[in-house]
Enzyme design. Structure first.
Site: not given
Length: 190
Positions: A75, A77, A102, A106, A144, A146, A186, A188
């Site tokens: 997801g 943010g 991902c 976190q 992907n 940050g 990732h 998948e």
């Protein structure tokens, strides 16, 4: 005032049950942080059933489903801005097996008491080399994100299992005691 919990904004608002393709597979509760559809398709192919929950679902709602395990999706943010889910995951630790990808990785780290931090440029795209210290293999991964998990803040019963070879960041961890596994890339996608 703008809600900084982007995960909630990207998460589905109503729960959804999907029949799986493997009738002898597990029944999995998915906490949606803005999931890629391919994660859900891959789970369906391996599970007897999945139920996708909103990111702010309660422990009670999830436990009433009687899942064999819990999946935390990717997801958008800052993971520190995620509301409700960190506490929910903290209560589920050691009760049900939990796997996070991902953002899920976190949020799982935060639930364990670790900290996350913003990467200078983030990890974007494919061909990020990851060392799997358990199987002693190197994977080329798609990423992907940050933010990263601060290794020194992970509890002593949590083992780092995957390392990003470009910058040494934590790319995966595992705790037998807490029944959890998180990975930053990732799986998948390939």
């Amino acid at each position: 005032v703008l809600d900084k919990d982007w995960v909630y904004l990207a998460s589905r608002k109503e729960s959804e049950v999907r029949r799986g393709d493997n009738m002898v597979g597990p029944k999995v509760a998915v906490i949606d942080f803005g999931s890629k559809e391919n994660i859900l398709r891959e789970l369906q192919s391996r599970c007897s059933e999945i139920k996708i929950f909103n990111s702010r679902s309660s422990v009670q709602e999830i436990m009433e489903y009687k899942p064999d395990g819990v999946m935390l999706t990717n997801g958008p943010g800052d993971p520190a801005d995620v509301k409700v889910a960190i506490g929910t995951v903290r209560e589920l630790l050691g009760v049900k097996p939990i796997f996070g990808i991902c953002m899920g990785h976190q949020v799982l780290a935060l639930a364990l008491g670790a900290k996350t931090y913003k990467l200078k440029f983030g990890h974007r795209g494919s061909n990020h080399p990851i060392r799997d210290t358990v199987l002693n293999q190197i994977y080329m991964t798609s990423q992907n994100h940050g933010y990263a998990v601060e290794k020194s803040t992970l509890p002593s019963d949590v083992q780092v299992t995957h390392v990003n070879l470009n910058d040494g960041t934590v790319a995966g961890f595992y705790s037998d005691k807490k029944k959890c596994l998180g990975i930053q890339y990732h799986p998948e996608s390939c």
